[in-house]
Design a protein around this motif. Sequence first.
Motif, short mmCIF file in Angstrom:
data_model
loop_
_atom_site.label_atom_id
_atom_site.label_comp_id
_atom_site.label_asym_id
_atom_site.label_seq_id
_atom_site.Cartn_x
_atom_site.Cartn_y
_atom_site.Cartn_z
N GLU A 35 -6.78 1.73 -51.99
CA GLU A 35 -5.51 1.49 -51.22
C GLU A 35 -5.45 0.21 -50.12
OE1 GLU A 35 -3.94 4.86 -49.39
OE2 GLU A 35 -4.37 6.43 -50.88
N ARG A 36 -4.47 -0.45 -50.16
CA ARG A 36 -4.54 -1.63 -49.25
C ARG A 36 -4.50 -0.99 -47.91
NH1 ARG A 36 -0.11 -6.07 -51.43
NH2 ARG A 36 -1.37 -6.69 -53.24
N VAL A 37 -5.14 -1.80 -47.15
CA VAL A 37 -5.25 -1.49 -45.62
C VAL A 37 -4.69 -2.34 -44.67
CG1 VAL A 37 -6.95 0.29 -46.13
CG2 VAL A 37 -7.86 -1.95 -45.55
N LYS A 38 -4.64 -1.63 -43.46
CA LYS A 38 -4.29 -2.69 -42.34
C LYS A 38 -5.82 -2.80 -41.59
CE LYS A 38 0.24 -1.39 -41.63
NZ LYS A 38 1.52 -0.71 -40.72
N PRO A 39 -5.81 -3.96 -40.68
CA PRO A 39 -6.93 -4.10 -40.05
C PRO A 39 -7.60 -2.78 -39.25
CG PRO A 39 -5.43 -5.99 -39.84
CD PRO A 39 -4.81 -4.89 -40.13
N ALA A 40 -6.62 -2.14 -38.81
CA ALA A 40 -6.95 -0.99 -37.89
C ALA A 40 -7.55 0.42 -38.62
CB ALA A 40 -5.99 -0.62 -36.72
N ALA A 61 -11.52 -11.51 -41.02
CA ALA A 61 -11.35 -10.03 -41.74
C ALA A 61 -9.89 -9.46 -41.62
CB ALA A 61 -12.61 -9.36 -41.23
N ALA A 62 -9.48 -9.95 -40.24
CA ALA A 62 -8.19 -9.26 -39.92
C ALA A 62 -6.99 -9.91 -40.86
CB ALA A 62 -7.97 -9.39 -38.59
N SER A 63 -7.06 -11.09 -41.10
CA SER A 63 -6.38 -11.98 -41.79
C SER A 63 -6.12 -11.49 -43.40
CB SER A 63 -6.52 -13.32 -41.75
OG SER A 63 -6.42 -14.01 -40.60
N ALA A 64 -7.47 -11.27 -43.81
CA ALA A 64 -7.56 -10.61 -45.06
C ALA A 64 -7.08 -9.53 -45.38
CB ALA A 64 -8.98 -10.68 -45.68
N CYS A 65 -7.25 -8.62 -44.51
CA CYS A 65 -6.33 -7.38 -44.52
C CYS A 65 -4.76 -7.15 -44.63
CB CYS A 65 -7.01 -6.37 -42.95
SG CYS A 65 -8.67 -5.81 -43.19
N ARG A 66 -4.41 -8.16 -43.56
CA ARG A 66 -2.96 -8.45 -43.60
C ARG A 66 -2.20 -8.89 -44.73
NH1 ARG A 66 -4.30 -9.61 -38.12
NH2 ARG A 66 -4.34 -11.73 -38.42
N ALA A 67 -3.14 -9.69 -45.28
CA ALA A 67 -2.80 -10.52 -46.55
C ALA A 67 -2.79 -9.57 -47.83
CB ALA A 67 -3.57 -11.81 -46.73
N GLY A 68 -3.54 -8.41 -47.76
CA GLY A 68 -3.65 -7.63 -48.84
C GLY A 68 -4.98 -7.38 -49.56
N HIS A 69 -6.10 -8.44 -49.25
CA HIS A 69 -7.13 -8.76 -49.71
C HIS A 69 -8.36 -7.79 -49.77
CE1 HIS A 69 -5.40 -12.60 -50.95
NE2 HIS A 69 -5.37 -12.96 -49.67
N VAL A 70 -8.02 -6.54 -49.05
CA VAL A 70 -8.93 -5.61 -48.65
C VAL A 70 -8.29 -4.40 -48.87
CG1 VAL A 70 -10.15 -4.36 -46.78
CG2 VAL A 70 -9.74 -6.88 -46.85
N ARG A 71 -9.06 -3.50 -49.76
CA ARG A 71 -8.72 -2.03 -50.21
C ARG A 71 -9.95 -1.35 -49.73
NH1 ARG A 71 -4.64 -1.86 -54.11
NH2 ARG A 71 -3.94 -3.96 -54.74
N VAL A 72 -9.38 -0.25 -49.24
CA VAL A 72 -10.33 1.03 -49.03
C VAL A 72 -10.20 2.15 -49.90
CG1 VAL A 72 -11.29 2.56 -47.30
CG2 VAL A 72 -10.68 0.32 -46.60
#
Length: 124
Positions: free
Chosen positions: A40-45, A26-37
Amino acid sequence: MASDEGSVRVDSWIWSVRLTKTRSLAASACRAGHVRVNGERVKPAQAVRVGDEVRLRHAGRDRVVVVSRIVRKRVGAPVAAECYVDNSPPPPPREQTVPIGLRDRGAGRPTKRDRREMERLRGL
């Protein structure tokens, strides 16, 4: 185990509701830009609250979920399903997905010509 108040890290929440297998994925997906909230792209924290829309690209599939409950620890599948509203597009039928790179059993290693043909089919 579950609470309805406050916020939690997006990587932790994605893992807790079983959208990814591990928290590090999940953290890797956030860092790679695959997660948006909320678009907006987000960091794991990044904090996630009730009502936020989370878009996740994982395992070749887009998942769109709306947070309906905050959980801090990993929960069972029936409880996890209650923690979000799934607005994901349906996966394509199996007939439409073409298996690329499957070779006959015992055919051996692909030749350079075979490799080039597979790359041409993939569009690489």
